[in-house]
Write a protein that holds these residues in place. Structure first.
Motif, PDB file in Angstrom:
ATOM      1  N   GLY A   1       0.812  -1.214   0.000  1.00  0.00           N
ATOM      2  CA  GLY A   1       0.000   0.000   0.000  1.00  0.00           C
ATOM      3  C   GLY A   1       0.841   1.256   0.000  1.00  0.00           C
ATOM      4  O   GLY A   1       0.486   2.252  -0.635  1.00  0.00           O
ATOM      5  N   PHE A   2       1.977   1.213   0.703  1.00  0.00           N
ATOM      6  CA  PHE A   2       2.870   2.366   0.732  1.00  0.00           C
ATOM      7  C   PHE A   2       3.375   2.699  -0.668  1.00  0.00           C
ATOM      8  O   PHE A   2       3.312   3.847  -1.110  1.00  0.00           O
ATOM      9  CB  PHE A   2       4.044   2.092   1.676  1.00  0.00           C
ATOM     10  CG  PHE A   2       5.202   3.028   1.517  1.00  0.00           C
ATOM     11  CD1 PHE A   2       5.109   4.347   1.918  1.00  0.00           C
ATOM     12  CD2 PHE A   2       6.389   2.593   0.939  1.00  0.00           C
ATOM     13  CE1 PHE A   2       6.177   5.210   1.766  1.00  0.00           C
ATOM     14  CE2 PHE A   2       7.452   3.445   0.786  1.00  0.00           C
ATOM     15  CZ  PHE A   2       7.348   4.764   1.201  1.00  0.00           C
ATOM     16  N   LEU A   3       3.863   1.685  -1.393  1.00  0.00           N
ATOM     17  CA  LEU A   3       4.420   1.932  -2.732  1.00  0.00           C
ATOM     18  C   LEU A   3       3.345   2.374  -3.721  1.00  0.00           C
ATOM     19  O   LEU A   3       3.559   3.306  -4.502  1.00  0.00           O
ATOM     20  CB  LEU A   3       5.127   0.681  -3.243  1.00  0.00           C
ATOM     21  CG  LEU A   3       6.453   0.350  -2.579  1.00  0.00           C
ATOM     22  CD1 LEU A   3       7.012  -0.949  -3.125  1.00  0.00           C
ATOM     23  CD2 LEU A   3       7.455   1.476  -2.779  1.00  0.00           C
ATOM     24  N   LEU A   4       2.187   1.731  -3.691  1.00  0.00           N
ATOM     25  CA  LEU A   4       1.118   2.119  -4.616  1.00  0.00           C
ATOM     26  C   LEU A   4       0.633   3.543  -4.348  1.00  0.00           C
ATOM     27  O   LEU A   4       0.415   4.325  -5.281  1.00  0.00           O
ATOM     28  CB  LEU A   4      -0.043   1.134  -4.502  1.00  0.00           C
ATOM     29  CG  LEU A   4       0.204  -0.270  -5.062  1.00  0.00           C
ATOM     30  CD1 LEU A   4      -0.959  -1.184  -4.739  1.00  0.00           C
ATOM     31  CD2 LEU A   4       0.446  -0.215  -6.551  1.00  0.00           C
ATOM     32  N   SER A   5       0.485   3.907  -3.077  1.00  0.00           N
ATOM     33  CA  SER A   5       0.038   5.264  -2.745  1.00  0.00           C
ATOM     34  C   SER A   5       1.096   6.297  -3.093  1.00  0.00           C
ATOM     35  O   SER A   5       0.770   7.398  -3.553  1.00  0.00           O
ATOM     36  CB  SER A   5      -0.299   5.359  -1.264  1.00  0.00           C
ATOM     37  OG  SER A   5      -1.305   4.455  -0.935  1.00  0.00           O
ATOM     38  N   LEU A   6       2.349   5.955  -2.888  1.00  0.00           N
ATOM     39  CA  LEU A   6       3.431   6.882  -3.226  1.00  0.00           C
ATOM     40  C   LEU A   6       3.495   7.121  -4.728  1.00  0.00           C
ATOM     41  O   LEU A   6       3.630   8.269  -5.182  1.00  0.00           O
ATOM     42  CB  LEU A   6       4.757   6.311  -2.714  1.00  0.00           C
ATOM     43  CG  LEU A   6       5.918   7.265  -2.553  1.00  0.00           C
ATOM     44  CD1 LEU A   6       5.624   8.254  -1.450  1.00  0.00           C
ATOM     45  CD2 LEU A   6       7.180   6.492  -2.239  1.00  0.00           C
ATOM     46  N   ILE A   7       3.361   6.073  -5.519  1.00  0.00           N
ATOM     47  CA  ILE A   7       3.368   6.214  -6.979  1.00  0.00           C
ATOM     48  C   ILE A   7       2.151   7.010  -7.437  1.00  0.00           C
ATOM     49  O   ILE A   7       2.253   7.891  -8.300  1.00  0.00           O
ATOM     50  CB  ILE A   7       3.425   4.829  -7.648  1.00  0.00           C
ATOM     51  CG1 ILE A   7       4.787   4.178  -7.407  1.00  0.00           C
ATOM     52  CG2 ILE A   7       3.165   4.927  -9.144  1.00  0.00           C
ATOM     53  CD1 ILE A   7       4.866   2.734  -7.810  1.00  0.00           C
TER      54      ILE A   7
END
Length: 195
Positions: A114-120
């Motif tokens: 979730g961190f990576l998807l939200s950051l992207i």
């Protein structure tokens, strides 16, 4: 044999696909999709139970409510990017900040997924810019300069004129006609002024 008309009988799926493509092109679609996809694991994992045979692993933390709030806010920001894309920069920055906050609060940001998807998604939203519609058959200039026929409306206030090659040169300044020439009045005003 009967001739077939391809213009009148279009299948409704291709019409909806074209409408969706036009709708998707007017907004940061992928940014909203990544942001919403990042909010789902952040909100889900603290409340999920993992079953391994007869053993149940509960991944809930003391900050389960914080994880749920961060996940719901990320999903809301994704919908905001889709349906209110005027505030896309704010929504992108907020998504990046919530993704960073989810690392200590929500099981390492939904186990980093979730961190990576939200950051992207937040980065795509901040960097997205609406396209400029093209005129009828005219190609848009690739440089930041105006086309050759158009001039800046403020350029008329400056004493520069344009050469045919596009270079600027100082405009012709009237030469003084004598020792007491007044350029504002356009005539000679004598050797000195009465004060």
């Amino acid at each position: 044999m009967s001739p077939e008309s391809t213009g009148q009988n279009e299948h409704y799926i291709s019409v909806y696909r074209r409408r969706f493509r036009a709708w998707r092109g007017d907004r940061p679609f992928w940014a909203g999709l990544f942001t919403m996809a990042g909010g789902l694991p952040i909100a889900y994992f603290p409340y999920a139970d993992l079953h391994l045979g007869n053993m149940t692993l509960a991944m809930s933390t003391t900050a389960g409510a914080g994880s749920l709030i961060i996940g719901i806010l990320l999903i809301t920001l994704g919908f905001t990017m889709w349906f209110h894309h005027i505030v896309r920069v704010f929504a992108g920055v907020a998504a990046i900040l919530l993704a960073l906050i989810s690392i200590p609060v929500a099981n390492i940001g939904g186990f980093v997924i979730g961190f990576l998807l939200s950051l992207i998604g937040g980065a795509l939203s901040v960097s997205w810019a609406p396209g400029v519609p093209q005129q009828d058959g005219e190609a848009q200039p690739q440089t930041g300069e105006a086309p050759a026929g158009e001039r800046d409306p403020l350029a008329k206030d400056f004493p520069y004129e344009e050469r045919p090659a596009g270079e600027l040169q100082p405009a012709a300044v009237p030469q003084q006609q004598g020792p007491g020439f007044d350029p504002v009045a356009g005539s000679e005003a004598g050797g000195h002024r009465a004060g």
